[in-house]
Design an enzyme around this catalytic site. Structure first.
Site, short mmCIF file in Angstrom:
data_model
loop_
_atom_site.label_atom_id
_atom_site.label_comp_id
_atom_site.label_asym_id
_atom_site.label_seq_id
_atom_site.Cartn_x
_atom_site.Cartn_y
_atom_site.Cartn_z
CE1 TYR A 158 54.25 37.30 46.08
CE2 TYR A 158 53.64 36.19 48.12
CZ TYR A 158 53.59 36.28 46.75
OH TYR A 158 52.86 35.35 46.04
CE LYS A 165 50.39 32.76 46.50
NZ LYS A 165 49.22 32.30 45.73
P1 NAD Z 1 46.97 36.78 37.35
O1 NAD Z 1 46.69 38.19 37.78
O2 NAD Z 1 47.02 36.50 35.92
O3 NAD Z 1 45.95 35.78 38.04
C1 NAD Z 1 45.35 36.00 39.30
C2 NAD Z 1 43.90 35.67 39.12
O4 NAD Z 1 43.21 35.66 40.38
C3 NAD Z 1 43.16 36.66 38.22
O5 NAD Z 1 42.60 35.97 37.11
C4 NAD Z 1 42.07 37.20 39.10
O6 NAD Z 1 40.89 37.49 38.40
C5 NAD Z 1 41.89 36.04 40.07
N1 NAD Z 1 41.17 36.38 41.29
C6 NAD Z 1 41.53 37.27 42.25
N2 NAD Z 1 40.59 37.32 43.20
C7 NAD Z 1 39.62 36.43 42.84
C8 NAD Z 1 38.39 36.03 43.40
N3 NAD Z 1 37.93 36.55 44.54
N4 NAD Z 1 37.65 35.09 42.76
C9 NAD Z 1 38.07 34.55 41.59
N5 NAD Z 1 39.24 34.90 41.01
C10 NAD Z 1 39.99 35.82 41.63
O7 NAD Z 1 48.37 36.43 38.06
P2 NAD Z 1 49.18 35.05 38.20
O8 NAD Z 1 50.56 35.46 38.57
O9 NAD Z 1 48.95 34.20 37.02
O10 NAD Z 1 48.54 34.40 39.50
C11 NAD Z 1 48.03 33.07 39.55
C12 NAD Z 1 48.49 32.37 40.81
O11 NAD Z 1 49.90 32.14 40.72
C13 NAD Z 1 48.28 33.18 42.09
O12 NAD Z 1 47.90 32.30 43.13
C14 NAD Z 1 49.66 33.73 42.36
O13 NAD Z 1 49.88 34.07 43.71
C15 NAD Z 1 50.49 32.53 41.95
N6 NAD Z 1 51.91 32.76 41.75
C16 NAD Z 1 52.32 33.71 40.87
C17 NAD Z 1 53.68 33.91 40.71
C18 NAD Z 1 54.17 34.98 39.77
O14 NAD Z 1 55.34 35.36 39.86
N7 NAD Z 1 53.35 35.47 38.86
C19 NAD Z 1 54.63 33.14 41.40
C20 NAD Z 1 54.16 32.17 42.29
C21 NAD Z 1 52.80 31.98 42.45
#
Ligand code: NAD
Length: 258
Positions: A158, A165
């Site tokens: 990560y 984060k």
């Molecule tokens: P995802 O890939 O579906 O979403 C990430 C989004 O960030 C995408 O839509 C992408 O277009 C957008 N993005 C990236 N750079 C950008 C920018 N400069 N401007 C605008 N948008 C931008 O993946 P996800 O897992 O749904 O991620 C959403 C959030 O959840 C993130 O913050 C991620 O770190 C967090 N998260 C995910 C998990 C997991 O296991 N999937 C766990 C904990 C937290």
């Protein structure tokens, strides 16, 4: 029928890439509770997929936005407020790190990779929150961001996203403090691993899923719906006394020491 009523509430959702996006699960829950939403997408490549994902909601406002560009964020809010009248709710589901900076030695992270990950994944919460506030009604509003336990502990692979984060969680506290007097609440959900586009690019992601499943008190991974329901709670008046919090939705994994 949703247990929470958000009819009359308006929101902007950042971070839908496709149907597996956490942002989409949250949007679906918000819309199910009656909220009217606007969406953003990052770049033409993702546009068609986002359009398809949100098509069941009628024709919501959909705007291109790279959230690292404050002018684009401001434009989103100006256009969303022109369409919706006000903004009560903001969902920040934005994260990005260069592939080279995920996996391998953390100490190999270079300055450009650090800047890219921190700017996209952490800095953006500042303009995404502060530029929304002028469009929020007198009675206030609510913002939710998504974080992961790598802010506090090491999850090999990560890497720089853990640093991002940690910064994001600190911003949640500081933004909650700054905008609290305006009754704007800022909280984060620390979600367990969910299979999404971003997650699949993290080396060791499957190891994380297995660890959560075998070691968490609930002996399973969480679902998109469980994360979305918590967001629904945090974005509604049901959580009116909560701000600056990081709520784990992780099947209890982070409560276990050994
Ligand atoms: P995802 O890939 O579906 O979403 C990430 C989004 O960030 C995408 O839509 C992408 O277009 C957008 N993005 C990236 N750079 C950008 C920018 N400069 N401007 C605008 N948008 C931008 O993946 P996800 O897992 O749904 O991620 C959403 C959030 O959840 C993130 O913050 C991620 O770190 C967090 N998260 C995910 C998990 C997991 O296991 N999937 C766990 C904990 C937290």
């Amino acid at each position: 029928m949703s247990p929470i009523d958000l009819s009359g509430k308006k929101g902007v959702v950042f971070g839908v890439a496709n149907q597996r996006s956490i942002a989409w699960s949250i949007a679906d829950a918000l819309a199910g509770a009656g909220a009217e939403l606007a969406f953003t997408y990052l770049g033409e490549r993702l546009k068609a997929g986002v359009e398809k994902t949100i098509s069941g909601l009628g024709a919501p406002l959909l705007l291109e936005c790279d959230a690292t560009d404050d002018a684009q964020v401001k434009n989103v809010y100006d256009q969303a407020a022109a369409r919706l009248g006000k903004i009560d709710i903001v969902v920040h589901c934005i994260a990005f790190a260069a592939r080279d900076d995920l996996g391998g030695d953390f100490s190999a992270t270079n300055r450009d990779g650090f800047r890219t990950a921190l700017e996209a994944s952490a800095y953006t919460l500042i303009p995404v929150t502060s530029l929304a506030v002028p469009h929020m009604p007198e009675e206030g509003g609510a913002v939710v961001a998504l974080t992961f336990d790598a802010a506090n502990r090491v999850y090999p692979g990560y890497n720089i996203m853990g640093t991002a984060k940690a910064a994001l969680e600190n911003e949640v506290s500081q933004l909650a403090n700054e905008f609290g007097p305006r009754n704007v609440r800022v909280n984060a959900i620390s979600a367990g691993p969910l299979a999404t586009l971003s997650a699949r690019s993290i080396p060791g992601f499957n190891t994380m899923r297995h660890a959560f499943e075998s070691r968490s008190p609930l002996k399973r991974n969480v679902t998109h719906e469980e994360v979305a329901n918590t967001a629904l709670f945090l974005l509604s008046d049901m959580s009116s006394g909560i701000t600056g919090a990081v709520i784990p939705v992780d099947a209890g994994y982070t409560t276990i020491g050994i």
